[in-house]
Design a protein around this motif. Structure first.
Motif, PDB file in Angstrom:
ATOM      1  N   CYS A  74       0.696  -1.190  -0.353  1.00 48.22           N
ATOM      2  CA  CYS A  74       0.283  -0.187   0.166  1.00 48.22           C
ATOM      3  C   CYS A  74       0.682   1.187   0.368  1.00 48.22           C
ATOM      4  O   CYS A  74       1.795   1.432   0.973  1.00 48.22           O
ATOM      5  CB  CYS A  74      -0.990  -0.202   1.722  1.00 48.22           C
ATOM      6  N   LEU A  89       0.489   4.207   0.194  1.00 46.79           N
ATOM      7  CA  LEU A  89      -0.268   5.508   2.214  1.00 46.79           C
ATOM      8  C   LEU A  89       0.908   4.233   3.051  1.00 46.79           C
ATOM      9  O   LEU A  89       1.630   4.862   3.806  1.00 46.79           O
ATOM     10  CB  LEU A  89      -1.459   5.316   1.901  1.00 46.79           C
ATOM     11  N   CYS A  90       0.328   3.060   3.204  1.00 48.22           N
ATOM     12  CA  CYS A  90       1.154   2.354   4.590  1.00 48.22           C
ATOM     13  C   CYS A  90       2.407   2.429   4.849  1.00 48.22           C
ATOM     14  O   CYS A  90       3.387   3.138   5.342  1.00 48.22           O
ATOM     15  CB  CYS A  90       0.561   1.313   4.516  1.00 48.22           C
ATOM     16  N   ALA A 132      -4.008   2.593   7.817  1.00 46.18           N
ATOM     17  CA  ALA A 132      -5.001   1.321   7.670  1.00 46.18           C
ATOM     18  C   ALA A 132      -6.147   1.434   8.659  1.00 46.18           C
ATOM     19  O   ALA A 132      -5.734   1.159   9.763  1.00 46.18           O
ATOM     20  CB  ALA A 132      -4.084   0.478   7.365  1.00 46.18           C
ATOM     21  N   CYS A 168      -6.125  -2.125   0.125  1.00 44.65           N
ATOM     22  CA  CYS A 168      -5.635  -1.435   1.804  1.00 44.65           C
ATOM     23  C   CYS A 168      -6.821  -0.157   2.230  1.00 44.65           C
ATOM     24  O   CYS A 168      -6.296   1.114   1.062  1.00 44.65           O
ATOM     25  CB  CYS A 168      -4.344  -1.154   1.855  1.00 44.65           C
ATOM     26  N   HIS A 174      -8.076   2.541   4.088  1.00 38.82           N
ATOM     27  CA  HIS A 174      -7.742   3.583   5.138  1.00 38.82           C
ATOM     28  C   HIS A 174      -9.069   4.231   5.508  1.00 38.82           C
ATOM     29  O   HIS A 174      -9.557   4.817   5.165  1.00 38.82           O
ATOM     30  CB  HIS A 174      -6.779   4.436   4.265  1.00 38.82           C
TER      31      HIS A 174
END
Ligand SMILES: [Zn+2]
Ligand SMILES: [Zn+2]
Length: 80
Positions: free
Chosen positions: A5, A7-8, A30, A58, A60
């Motif tokens: 992911c 973002l993660c 997440a 994922c 969020h």
């Protein structure tokens, strides 16, 4: 190569605008991070929302700090 992911892993940012007051919403991370919480109610909510989300996505949790509106956004994992 790995399916991660963005973002993660801090590789990308997704900005969401609150549909109530048009303020930028904050990425609270997440949803899997919330599984550790000892809240049966929250867990129920997550389970119902995770249904239908693809394995390569994922979830969020976004929240508007101004009006408190919350939304879960499915982020597509990418190959790095
Ligand atoms: Zn993520
Ligand atoms: Zn708002």
């Amino acid at each position: 190569m790995e399916l991660v992911c963005p973002l993660c892993n801090g590789l990308d940012k997704v900005h969401k605008i609150c549909k109530i007051c048009q303020e930028p919403m904050e990425d609270k991370g997440a949803l899997v991070n919330y599984y550790d919480d000892y809240s049966p109610y929250l867990l129920d909510e997550i389970t119902s929302k995770v249904d239908g989300v693809a394995q390569n996505q994922c979830l969020h949790h976004y929240r508007c700090e101004k009006c408190g509106y919350e939304e879960n956004i499915a982020i597509d994992r990418e190959i790095f």
